[in-house]
Design an enzyme around this catalytic site. Sequence first.
Site, PDB file in Angstrom:
ATOM      1  N   THR A  51     -11.142  -6.111  -2.671  1.00 52.34           N
ATOM      2  CA  THR A  51     -10.366  -7.456  -2.443  1.00 52.34           C
ATOM      3  C   THR A  51      -8.965  -7.158  -2.996  1.00 52.34           C
ATOM      4  OG1 THR A  51      -9.159  -9.533  -1.989  1.00 52.34           O
ATOM      5  CG2 THR A  51     -11.132  -8.895  -3.109  1.00 52.34           C
ATOM      6  N   GLY A  52      -8.044  -6.497  -3.341  1.00 59.22           N
ATOM      7  CA  GLY A  52      -6.613  -6.257  -4.803  1.00 59.22           C
ATOM      8  C   GLY A  52      -5.794  -5.033  -3.732  1.00 59.22           C
TER       9      GLY A  52
ATOM     10  N   ARG B  75       3.116   0.601   5.743  1.00 61.85           N
ATOM     11  CA  ARG B  75       1.735   0.728   4.589  1.00 61.85           C
ATOM     12  C   ARG B  75      -0.062   0.534   5.347  1.00 61.85           C
ATOM     13  NH1 ARG B  75      -1.920  -3.161   2.202  1.00 61.85           N
ATOM     14  NH2 ARG B  75      -2.019  -2.066  -0.582  1.00 61.85           N
ATOM     15  N   VAL B  76      -0.325   1.485   5.214  1.00 68.00           N
ATOM     16  CA  VAL B  76      -2.089   0.893   5.361  1.00 68.00           C
ATOM     17  C   VAL B  76      -2.250   0.648   3.629  1.00 68.00           C
ATOM     18  CG1 VAL B  76      -4.079   1.852   6.407  1.00 68.00           C
ATOM     19  CG2 VAL B  76      -2.334   2.503   7.366  1.00 68.00           C
ATOM     20  N   GLY B  77      -3.532   0.092   3.938  1.00 65.07           N
ATOM     21  CA  GLY B  77      -3.908  -0.614   2.182  1.00 65.07           C
ATOM     22  C   GLY B  77      -5.760   0.219   2.066  1.00 65.07           C
TER      23      GLY B  77
ATOM     24  N   THR C 110      -7.446 -11.738   1.597  1.00 62.27           N
ATOM     25  CA  THR C 110      -8.199 -10.598   2.131  1.00 62.27           C
ATOM     26  C   THR C 110      -9.635 -11.222   2.548  1.00 62.27           C
ATOM     27  OG1 THR C 110      -6.281  -8.691   1.610  1.00 62.27           O
ATOM     28  CG2 THR C 110      -9.094  -8.814   2.327  1.00 62.27           C
TER      29      THR C 110
ATOM     30  N   GLY D 248      -4.711  -2.729  -3.005  1.00 58.14           N
ATOM     31  CA  GLY D 248      -5.116  -1.476  -2.368  1.00 58.14           C
ATOM     32  C   GLY D 248      -5.283  -0.348  -2.625  1.00 58.14           C
TER      33      GLY D 248
END
Length: 330
Positions: free
Chosen positions: A237-238, A214-216, A186, A240
């Site tokens: 970042t990571g 899916r939404v992070g 990301t 989510g």
Amino acid sequence: MKRLFIGLIVALIGVQLYAQEREYVIVVHGGAGAMKGLENNKAKAAEYYAALDSALTIGDAILSRGGEGPEAVMAVINYFEGNPLFNAGVGATCTIDGTFELDASIMEGKDLSAGAVAGVKYVKHPINAAYAVKTKTEHVMLAGEGADLFAKEQGLETVTDNQYFATPKTMKWIEELKKESKKNGTVGCVVLDKQGNLTAGTSTGGRFKKQWGRVGDSPVIGAGTYADNEGCAVSCTGHGEYFIRHVVAYNLSTRVKMLNQPIEKAADEIIFGELNAEAGNGGLIAVDRKGNIAMPFNSGGMHRGYLYKEKGKDKVVKAVGIGQTMKVLP
Ligand code: ASP
């Protein structure tokens, strides 16, 4: 008279506290992850260092001539989105069924204006669509088909085939979806510009093998991205889901603003405290109004870099890193 004098002194101290000490700052990330052995793989590491250096140089060119935060953040993220090394735009990771659903967001700290897109499939540079949502609509986030259509209507560059975002590497993953494989990368950028304003932006393909739809955290304002001039600018970042539940970006900005915590301490408390307690892997980059920087990560590594110019000095300070160590660049 006496009151006026005291008032003036207090105002001056206030101005001093909020005075910028660094003329401008740019911090970038190219994703957090395990990155086993990457630092020791000289050739591969050099590619990442060079890409991070290029991103910082692009931001520097804009900020040094007085360009504002959003221009720098967009240019840097456009660069990352076009670079297949990173999980954003071309090179993005895919859903369980092999499609690319991209998320991005941008926020300005001077007025809390923000824009985001989630699950776009045909926008070449999702960060530009996020910016268009911010500047051209009364909304903060558009998702799916509506977001793709909006971007097209705005005249942004679109692609006709969703597989445009695939690279030989992601094609291989799509074929091997049943095997465990991951991609982290990301991208994000936070900026303090010469005008003293903060901006943050993030762009991603999301988690590998994510369920479609899916939404992070990346497009969620407050989770993956946040900017408030009185707090700080943050890009995460990571994993989510953890970043959403801990509202990490807003959490950090608010600790700085309301509790007056130093940015590094506050960021460490969230990444190594709150997230570690739940095995929520990842990291963040952040900058406050004085130009203080934080870049903690609890994963094996995080592609990252910073560049800043002290007031009254000519030379900029620049460094990039993948694992624990930072490499200062000339
Ligand atoms: N945070 C992103 C997401 O969960 C992925 C990442 O940063 O690697 O969508």
